[in-house]
Design an enzyme around this catalytic site. Structure first.
Site, PDB file in Angstrom:
ATOM      1  N   SER A 429       1.032  -0.984   0.084  1.00  0.00           N
ATOM      2  CA  SER A 429       0.059  -0.124   0.119  1.00  0.00           C
ATOM      3  C   SER A 429       0.920   1.285   0.111  1.00  0.00           C
ATOM      4  O   SER A 429       0.443   2.343  -0.270  1.00  0.00           O
ATOM      5  CB  SER A 429      -0.981  -0.019   1.189  1.00  0.00           C
ATOM      6  OG  SER A 429      -0.409  -0.376   2.241  1.00  0.00           O
ATOM      7  N   GLU A 462      -7.020  -1.040  -6.457  1.00  0.00           N
ATOM      8  CA  GLU A 462      -6.319  -0.306  -6.899  1.00  0.00           C
ATOM      9  C   GLU A 462      -5.275  -1.038  -7.846  1.00  0.00           C
ATOM     10  O   GLU A 462      -4.624  -1.787  -7.399  1.00  0.00           O
ATOM     11  CB  GLU A 462      -5.669   0.601  -6.299  1.00  0.00           C
ATOM     12  CG  GLU A 462      -6.515   1.999  -5.450  1.00  0.00           C
ATOM     13  CD  GLU A 462      -5.826   2.796  -4.501  1.00  0.00           C
ATOM     14  OE1 GLU A 462      -6.123   4.025  -4.626  1.00  0.00           O
ATOM     15  OE2 GLU A 462      -5.073   2.431  -3.828  1.00  0.00           O
TER      16      GLU A 462
END
Ligand SMILES: NC(=O)c1ccc[n+]([C@@H]2O[C@H](COP(=O)([O-])OP(=O)(O)OC[C@H]3O[C@@H](n4cnc5c(N)ncnc54)[C@H](O)[C@@H]3O)[C@@H](O)[C@H]2O)c1
Length: 595
Positions: A429, A462
């Site tokens: 992340s 994502e």
């Protein structure tokens, strides 16, 4: 006894004014609705009719109540007839000179005891108040858009506002079914001070083509549960209004360049693209004022060539044994993929398996999954403590500890073990995906797949392309994400991708606001939930995410983007040092041991 406000006036019947008229009329007040010209008044009237008609259609208002509501409104041009009202709320465009002129005029026209309120979002209520001879009766009453729906009102007191005026308007807000927070006169008050840096940043992402408008908005909706994405919200607010708010906040709020309006906003305003109210902003609407988005030249079309380029994936390897890895194994298995779960030992594998069984059983208990589907999903998962078992998978998803050296070593291993053409994905992340890609001899096959926690629940992924990712790899990642029935958004390899880059500076700003003693954590949480419809306030969310994790992400963003405004709030650092990490340690911004 709080003062009665039998009749009120609203000046300016635009996006906000029309909504504020509706709120007062709905709660039994006689309202004088004023604007600058016959045309403007007519537009205001149509807005109120449209909005109340929609409320009737949705069953939220009866026809009789709508008719009574409309009968309480008198439409007037100019200010002369406002001499009898007890309260005026001004909602004209966000320009100081204009508001000062109107307040001077209201002071002349209105009876001496009338309270004069401004709905300004960012201008100084104090500067507006001194244009009158009664600054002690001037107050900020900041409603949120759409005023009939949003529960919050920020009540802004200046250093000269009389205490009884504040008490009276607070009581009025309660009678209007609103929750108020009372604060002092600072640019952007609570909600906009936290919101507009985020909105401007989202526009900048769009302007720099970091991601499409649809993907930026979907990321915040599905990654954070927000009611709408930032660009759709800019359209709702109105780009002209948003420009003025940002410009004022920049000038009044210490020239934080995050508030310097992104050039694109001014260009769009000049071109008449004001958002919903003009029928076109970041999106195109059915007609001016309509909330219905219609397709335009920027609307993505299904790209069959790209879909064709996607490689076929049947067997997936997931590496890791933490929360993310466990959730991801379950997501793939439920979607019908064969999954090899690779951990560092039999004990860890047993824990992963038990967690998946437990989660699937809960799904069965809640009636969301049949027993047959649970058993089939479990049967698709095999466990291994040996990376060599990745030799025949088509996709590897790495979800191990967030440390670059560990991830790089693993990717070098994948390079040796995996067959050619395999897509290698990292769930990092915050680390640069290209760093892990370059640890292999096949960087074109490496992509980021950033799932959100809990992966079984959160709909967003994502898809992060580095400058070396091939179109085929990206197409495969998109196809797999779609097959998992997740919302995939594409972005390039920048710290925080879309969601964290937009979310964490906002959370950090909330900490800075608390640190500056502008408002309490409860008031700030309330403001964001009731004013902006966020599912959680910033302090609730920080305590759930973990203050250590939040600090690490904020630091990464600051180090990569070098934006002074992203520097971690000292209070966040202190809480982490003190071991107050949030819910997981029983104490963060709030103390959970006492509840
Ligand atoms: N748009 C939002 O989401 C939002 C939310 C909260 C607060 N606000 C604040 O509310 C105020 C109004 O913003 P808006 O978005 O409704 O603007 P808008 O542009 O939609 O409406 C402004 C209205 O004021 C009228 N007007 C202009 N000059 C006038 C004058 N001299 N006398 C009387 N009326 C005049 C215009 O005809 C128009 O109807 C601003 O201070 C803004 O910061 C806006």
């Amino acid at each position: 006894m709080a003062r009665e406000f039998t009749s009120v006036a609203v000046v300016g019947l635009g996006t906000m004014g029309a909504g504020i008229v509706e709120v007062f009329a709905r709660f039994g007040h006689n309202v004088l609705a004023s604007d600058i010209s016959e045309d403007a008044v007519e537009r205001g009237r149509q807005k109120i009719i449209g909005s109340t008609d929609r409320a009737v259609a949705k069953g939220k208002l009866t026809e009789a109540d709508r008719d009574a509501l409309l009968a309480r409104i008198n439409f007037v041009v100019g200010l002369e007839r406002l001499d009898t009202v007890d309260l005026v709320i001004e909602a004209v465009p966000e320009q100081l000179e204009l508001k000062q002129r109107i307040f001077a005029e209201l002071d002349r026209v209105c009876k001496p005891e009338a309270i004069l309120a401004t709905n300004t979002s960012s201008l100084s209520v104090t500067e507006i108040s001194v244009a009158t001879g009664r600054p002690n009766q001037v107050v900020g009453l900041h409603f949120f858009n759409p005023a009939p729906v949003m529960k919050l009102v920020e009540v802004v007191r200046t250093v000269v506002t009389a205490p009884d005026v504040i008490t009276d308007v607070e009581a009025l807000c309660a009678r209007l079914g609103k929750t108020d927070v009372t604060i002092s006169d600072r640019a952007g008050f609570i909600a906009n001070a936290l919101l507009f840096g985020y909105l401007n940043h989202a526009v900048q992402m769009f302007e720099s083509r970091y991601a499409t408008r649809e993907d930026i908005d979907a990321a915040m909706k599905y990654g954070c549960g927000l009611p709408m994405g930032p660009l759709a919200l800019m359209d709702l607010i109105g780009l002209d209004t948003a420009y003025e708010i940002l410009d004022t906040m920049y000038r009044r709020g210490g020239r934080d360049r995050r508030h310097a309006p992104v050039p694109l906003i001014k260009q769009m305003v000049t071109a008449g693209l004001l958002g919903r109210k003009s029928g076109r902003g970041f999106y195109t609407y059915e007609k001016p004022g309509s909330p219905v988005i219609v397709a335009d030249e920027q609307t993505p079309v299904a790209d069959s060539a790209s879909a064709d380029a996607a490689r076929g994936i049947t067997k997936v390897g997931v590496v890791g044994s933490g929360t993310m890895a466990t959730g991801i194994v379950e997501v793939f298995a439920k979607a019908g993929y064969e999954v090899v779960s690779v951990t560092r030992g039999a004990e860890k594998s047993a824990r992963v398996r038990a967690a998946i069984e437990n989660s699937l059983n809960k799904g069965v208990a809640r009636g969301k999954l049949s027993e047959t589907d649970r058993d089939a999903a479990l049967a698709r998962v095999t466990s291994s403590a040996n990376l060599e078992d990745l030799a025949d998978v088509d996709l590897v998803v790495e979800a191990v500890v967030e440390e670059l050296s560990v991830k790089k070593a693993l990717f070098a291993n994948f390079d040796e073990i995996c067959k050619p053409g395999v897509v290698l994905a990292t769930t990092t992340s915050s680390l640069p995906v290209v760093e892990v890609a370059m640890a292999t001899q096949r960087p074109a096959d490496v992509v980021g797949l950033h799932f959100f926690n809990p992966a079984q629940v959160m709909p967003l992924v994502e898809i992060v392309e580095t400058i070396r990712t091939s179109a085929e790899t990206a197409a495969t990642a998109r196809a797999v994400t779609a097959a998992l029935r997740k919302v995939g958004v594409s972005c390039t390899d920048r710290s925080g991708f879309i969601v964290n880059a937009l979310l964490f500076p906002y959370l950090n700003d909330a900490v800075k606001m608390l640190e500056a003693n502008y408002a309490t954590a409860d008031d700030i949480d309330h403001a964001m939930k009731l004013g902006c419809g966020y599912p959680m306030g910033p302090f609730e969310l920080l305590d759930v995410v973990g203050l250590d994790v939040s600090l690490a992400i904020t630091r990464e963003l600051y180090l990569e983007l070098r934006e002074p405004g992203f520097a971690p709030a000292p209070l966040l650092e202190h809480l982490v040092t003190a071991g107050y990490l949030g819910r997981k340690t029983g104490r963060g911004f709030r103390d959970y041991t006492k509840r």
